[in-house]
Design a protein around this motif. Structure first.
Motif, PDB file in Angstrom:
ATOM      1  N   ILE A 534     -11.027   8.157  52.020  1.00 10.58           N
ATOM      2  CA  ILE A 534     -10.611   9.052  52.869  1.00 10.58           C
ATOM      3  C   ILE A 534      -9.299   9.551  52.564  1.00 10.58           C
ATOM      4  O   ILE A 534      -8.423   8.727  52.598  1.00 10.58           O
ATOM      5  CB  ILE A 534     -10.594   8.807  54.465  1.00 10.58           C
ATOM      6  CG1 ILE A 534     -12.159   8.258  54.479  1.00 10.58           C
ATOM      7  CG2 ILE A 534     -10.183   9.762  55.292  1.00 10.58           C
ATOM      8  CD1 ILE A 534     -12.347   7.629  56.085  1.00 10.58           C
ATOM      9  N   ALA A 599     -12.766  13.122  54.359  1.00  9.90           N
ATOM     10  CA  ALA A 599     -13.739  12.098  53.942  1.00  9.90           C
ATOM     11  C   ALA A 599     -14.307  12.385  52.635  1.00  9.90           C
ATOM     12  O   ALA A 599     -14.865  13.336  52.682  1.00  9.90           O
ATOM     13  CB  ALA A 599     -14.753  11.706  54.870  1.00  9.90           C
ATOM     14  N   SER A 602     -19.554   9.097  53.534  1.00  9.88           N
ATOM     15  CA  SER A 602     -19.644   8.930  54.985  1.00  9.88           C
ATOM     16  C   SER A 602     -19.583   7.425  55.269  1.00  9.88           C
ATOM     17  O   SER A 602     -20.072   6.638  54.363  1.00  9.88           O
ATOM     18  CB  SER A 602     -21.098   9.234  55.439  1.00  9.88           C
ATOM     19  OG  SER A 602     -21.492  10.757  55.318  1.00  9.88           O
ATOM     20  N   VAL A 627     -17.119   8.869  59.888  1.00  9.75           N
ATOM     21  CA  VAL A 627     -16.827  10.361  59.379  1.00  9.75           C
ATOM     22  C   VAL A 627     -17.994  10.690  58.478  1.00  9.75           C
ATOM     23  O   VAL A 627     -18.413   9.861  57.612  1.00  9.75           O
ATOM     24  CB  VAL A 627     -15.480  10.358  58.837  1.00  9.75           C
ATOM     25  CG1 VAL A 627     -14.378  10.005  59.769  1.00  9.75           C
ATOM     26  CG2 VAL A 627     -15.427   9.445  57.531  1.00  9.75           C
ATOM     27  N   GLN A 628     -18.126  12.039  58.248  1.00 11.73           N
ATOM     28  CA  GLN A 628     -19.192  12.344  57.556  1.00 11.73           C
ATOM     29  C   GLN A 628     -18.285  12.992  55.989  1.00 11.73           C
ATOM     30  O   GLN A 628     -17.500  13.707  56.299  1.00 11.73           O
ATOM     31  CB  GLN A 628     -19.578  13.571  58.212  1.00 11.73           C
ATOM     32  CG  GLN A 628     -20.946  14.356  57.409  1.00 11.73           C
ATOM     33  CD  GLN A 628     -21.600  15.367  58.219  1.00 11.73           C
ATOM     34  OE1 GLN A 628     -21.283  15.627  59.647  1.00 11.73           O
ATOM     35  NE2 GLN A 628     -22.203  16.286  57.603  1.00 11.73           N
ATOM     36  N   LYS A 631     -16.293  16.128  55.328  1.00 13.30           N
ATOM     37  CA  LYS A 631     -15.696  16.952  56.650  1.00 13.30           C
ATOM     38  C   LYS A 631     -14.151  16.425  56.764  1.00 13.30           C
ATOM     39  O   LYS A 631     -13.857  15.371  56.293  1.00 13.30           O
ATOM     40  CB  LYS A 631     -16.329  16.310  57.782  1.00 13.30           C
ATOM     41  CG  LYS A 631     -17.284  17.372  58.300  1.00 13.30           C
ATOM     42  CD  LYS A 631     -17.906  17.155  59.727  1.00 13.30           C
ATOM     43  CE  LYS A 631     -18.410  18.185  60.304  1.00 13.30           C
ATOM     44  NZ  LYS A 631     -18.773  17.922  61.750  1.00 13.30           N
ATOM     45  N   TYR A 633     -11.135  15.940  59.548  1.00 11.52           N
ATOM     46  CA  TYR A 633     -10.837  15.647  61.086  1.00 11.52           C
ATOM     47  C   TYR A 633      -9.101  15.486  61.251  1.00 11.52           C
ATOM     48  O   TYR A 633      -8.327  15.346  60.281  1.00 11.52           O
ATOM     49  CB  TYR A 633     -11.345  14.285  61.319  1.00 11.52           C
ATOM     50  CG  TYR A 633     -12.632  13.953  60.923  1.00 11.52           C
ATOM     51  CD1 TYR A 633     -13.889  14.078  62.118  1.00 11.52           C
ATOM     52  CD2 TYR A 633     -13.207  13.723  59.809  1.00 11.52           C
ATOM     53  CE1 TYR A 633     -15.151  14.209  61.732  1.00 11.52           C
ATOM     54  CE2 TYR A 633     -14.609  13.722  59.467  1.00 11.52           C
ATOM     55  CZ  TYR A 633     -15.424  13.941  60.191  1.00 11.52           C
ATOM     56  OH  TYR A 633     -16.919  13.610  60.276  1.00 11.52           O
ATOM     57  N   ASP A 656     -13.224  17.768  64.703  1.00  9.99           N
ATOM     58  CA  ASP A 656     -13.549  18.251  63.629  1.00  9.99           C
ATOM     59  C   ASP A 656     -12.446  19.393  63.293  1.00  9.99           C
ATOM     60  O   ASP A 656     -12.067  20.076  63.901  1.00  9.99           O
ATOM     61  CB  ASP A 656     -14.800  19.069  63.572  1.00  9.99           C
ATOM     62  CG  ASP A 656     -16.084  17.987  63.724  1.00  9.99           C
ATOM     63  OD1 ASP A 656     -15.552  16.778  63.628  1.00  9.99           O
ATOM     64  OD2 ASP A 656     -16.949  18.180  63.857  1.00  9.99           O
TER      65      ASP A 656
END
Length: 779
Positions: A534, A599, A602, A627-628, A631, A633, A656
């Motif tokens: 991440i 990320a 996931s 987290v996906q 995506k 955040y 998000d």
């Protein structure tokens, strides 16, 4: 000072000098003590000589001697002195033996060879040109050449890559005053509007600090001369110092690069009485030096400056007593060294360094020609660092880096290229003086253009007045209306600098910074993430960031709004975890902060926010979630002092966030009085949502002298829009340059979307002076 004379002896010597008229001026005589000559004993030595040539080869680090008169003959021997011993060399080819060449040899630093012209040879007065490369002499057959002559002068003008010849005499034209220049292949006569009187047996040296050939004295139609002249490559100018040495000829001069003075020794006033006085010329005045052990009086000697040993070398010379009597002694002269003078000398040498692409710089902020100097936009800290590193061998960047590691709260960005950090380094590790206190040449003076307590610019004081106030400084001001070349300059001190100076710093007497043990951590904010998959960023409300991306060149601009990084921020990636730390996070910027994470897979992660007071945790928050992949955040929070540093969370949940793609830099240029524009693109690159309600604003733009272009002169079209997921929005930026002065201006655009973090885009606007065209008529 070394070898200081007693006051009584000084009084007797000065009185004797005044009695015999060694100064023709009514002004008081300036006498320097603490300078000394040393007689050097070497295992080997050239034979006794007079009227020979002597010059230093800095590439091979030897002083080269050629020719001369041992006793009514003319030699063609070549000798070299390495600072400890003389050795004769035997080139396969040499010029014919000759004399009266005391100042007729110069070293071409561009082509790494000695240049010798003319002299009184075994066949008479000649006009041949020779070069010596350390292995052999070779004659250069030039299309043009000066008249045959002897007792003339040669110097090498390093700023123009020309060897310059002046004056001398020959049987047909006794006293010459012509000026010639040699470019390595041919001679060309130049015709300045005025020239010194014709003369021979004068002395000359090239003052590299001021870029001029200095000529003193000689023998002319009226006898001994004591005038001082300077040649800058286009014109001769007579200098009228308040004090001058007595008229003389057959004396010797050289330029002391480290101390920035021309050194002169000996000579004769009438052809028989010989002198043994030592003088120094700083470009303004001549000063008589009284060393404890001066060499015996002589004439027809020669001096060379050994830049490695930082000393003047002299060999031989002679006098007439029925016949020519010659010396075979070697002497070295070292003058009193002012603590900060090497810094001034090095700073002045940086004047005229290349600053743009046309002159060889790869970029506005990457040095060309030196460790730090050569920066088009005027990176003043780089000029200071280069001057210290070359002048006194102090690597400020390395020292500050070590200090920053030991005391992370002391500096904002931890680099000496940022002027405020440079000031803090000097104030802690060296000697700091308020502006009202006395200055010395070599002091670093700091300026705060906007009065916010953070310094924006630094310069090196090069001259002071009798009351110890600065009169000149060497400054890398970049491209401005007053400096269209963009080079460093020596500026006259004026009321603008007086108003904005915050103080000055000086190298301490030890010459090295003391060991620093204080931690000075103070308050800090720490963001900790435990996932290697991440990415992590920390942003504030001004769009500044701490992340894996960092460019020191942006920090070196010293225009605060241009720098896209949070001051005091550090990013550390240990693989399994990433940590961002900001020292003094509420000092000088908003208390609103935003964490952004994207990320690559996931996964579950732990995010920790902490505030610390002198290393002790005062507040913390921990977030654990999944987290996906792909995506982005964000987490918004603010800080407060109550009474220690605390965290206030605006929203306890991660949100998000779309990803906004921006240009890394914006650069516009145009003429004074015009309107310039640039079209750039903004993108949503995450693909998970729109970027909504984007608002764009601009800061004021500043140059390196604090001049500015108002934000009101910038127009942004459109403003207030939404970018769909994976969509693009083109934006037109227009800048009105009416009333703007020429220069490089820096600032930034602040983008504030409604649903993702604010970001800052560094912006440069180059305002060019008017261009003029000559009309052409065709028949």
């Amino acid at each position: 000072m070394k070898f200081r004379l007693t006051r009584l002896l000084s009084f007797i010597l000065v009185s004797t000098i005044a009695f015999f008229g060694w100064s023709n001026s009514a002004h008081s005589l300036s006498v320097e003590q603490g300078d000394y000559w040393n007689l050097i004993t070497t295992p080997n030595s050239p034979p006794g000589l007079a009227f020979h040539a002597l010059e230093y080869d800095p590439d091979r680090q030897v002083t080269v001697l050629f020719g001369g008169n041992p006793r009514n003959s003319r030699e063609n021997q070549t000798w070299e002195y390495n600072g400890a011993d003389w050795s004769q060399v035997f080139p396969p080819l040499s010029p014919s033996g000759r004399e009266n060449i005391s100042h007729a040899m110069a070293y071409d630093t561009e082509r790494n060879r000695m240049v010798l012209f003319g002299g009184l040879s075994v066949s008479g007065v000649v006009n041949d040109t020779w070069e010596y490369n350390g292995a052999t002499w070779s004659q250069v057959n030039t299309a043009n050449a000066p008249l045959a002559r002897d007792a003339h002068t040669l110097v090498y003008d390093a700023s123009r890559d020309k060897t310059v010849l002046f004056g001398g005499s020959n049987p047909a034209n006794n006293f010459l005053n012509d000026t010639w220049e040699y470019n390595g292949s041919n001679w060309q006569q130049v015709f300045p509007a005025q020239s010194p009187l014709g003369r021979d047996r004068h002395a000359a040296a090239y003052d590299s600090r001021r870029g001029v050939m200095v000529v003193f004295g000689g023998r002319g139609q009226s006898g001994s001369l004591n005038d001082t002249w300077e040649y800058d490559g286009s014109s001769w100018q007579r200098i009228y110092p308040p004090v001058s040495p007595s008229g003389r000829w057959n004396h010797a001069m050289t330029y002391d690069y480290q101390r920035g003075v021309v050194v002169m020794f000996a000579g004769t006033e009438d052809g028989s009485n010989r002198l043994s006085d030592t003088w120094e010329f700083d470009g303004v005045n001549w000063r008589l030096v009284i060393p404890t052990t001066p060499p015996p009086a002589r004439m027809g000697t020669s001096l060379a400056y050994d830049s490695l040993g930082q000393k003047v070398v002299m060999f031989g010379g002679g006098y007439y007593q029925g016949i020519l009597r010659v010396f075979d002694d070697t002497w070295e002269y070292q003058g009193e060294m002012a603590t900060n003078l090497p810094i001034v000398v090095e700073a002045r040498l940086d004047i005229g360094m290349p600053y743009d692409l046309a002159r060889g710089c790869p970029s506005p902020y990457l040095g060309c020609g030196g460790d730090y100097h050569g920066f088009y936009a005027g990176v003043s800290a780089d000029l200071v660092m280069d001057a210290y590193r070359s002048g006194v061998s102090l690597d400020i960047q390395a020292e500050l880096s070590q200090d920053h590691a030991a005391s992370p709260g002391r500096y904002r960005f931890g680099t000496a290229r940022y002027v405020e950090d440079l000031r803090r380094y000097f104030s802690v590790n060296q000697s700091w003086y308020e502006h009202a206190e006395d200055y010395l040449p070599g002091d670093v003076v700091f300026f705060d253009w906007d009065g916010d307590g953070v310094t924006d610019h630094a310069a090196i004081v090069s001259n002071i007045d009798p009351s110890a106030r600065p009169t000149k400084m060497v400054s890398a001001i970049g491209f401005t209306a007053e400096n269209p070349s963009g080079t460093a300059r020596e500026l006259e001190w004026n009321s603008y600098f007086e108003q904005h100076s915050v103080g000055h710093a000086r190298l301490n007497s030890a010459g090295e910074p003391p060991n620093v043990t204080a931690t000075e951590t103070g308050q800090s904010l720490r963001v900790w993430l435990d996932s290697p998959s991440i990415s992590l960023k920390l942003m504030d409300d001004a769009g500044k960031v701490v992340s894996a991306s960092y460019n020191e060149n942006l920090v070196a601009s010293n225009v605060k709004d241009y720098i896209p990084y949070i001051p005091g921020g550090q990013y550390v990636d240990l693989g399994a975890q990433k940590t961002i730390t900001v020292t003094n996070p509420m000092l000088g910027h908003p208390d609103q902060y935003h964490v952004e994470m994207t990320a690559q897979a996931s996964q579950m992660f732990h995010l920790r926010l902490e505030t610390l007071q002198n290393g002790a945790i005062t507040d913390s928050r921990v977030y654990t979630t999944t987290v996906q992949s792909g995506k982005t955040y964000r987490l918004d929070f603010s800080l407060e002092l109550a009474p220690t540093l605390k965290i206030k969370i605006a929203d306890p949940a991660l949100q998000d966030s779309p990803q906004l793609g921006i240009p890394s830099l914006l650069h516009l240029s145009g003429l004074v009085g015009t309107t310039v524009q640039q079209i750039f693109s903004l993108e949503e690159i995450g693909g998970f949502g729109d970027v909504s309600a984007v608002d764009i604003s601009s800061t004021n733009l500043y140059n390196q002298l604090g001049e500015w272009i108002s934000a009101s002169q910038l127009t942004i079209i459109p403003n207030g829009f939404t970018i769909p997921a994976e969509g693009t929005q083109q934006v037109t930026l227009q800048v009105d340059l009416v009333g703007a002065k020429p220069g490089w201006y820096h600032g930034s655009l602040l983008l504030e979307p409604g649903n993702c973090n604010p970001v800052s885009i560094p912006l440069t606007v180059v305002v060019e002076p008017y261009k003029r065209f000559i009309p052409m008529v065709y028949h």
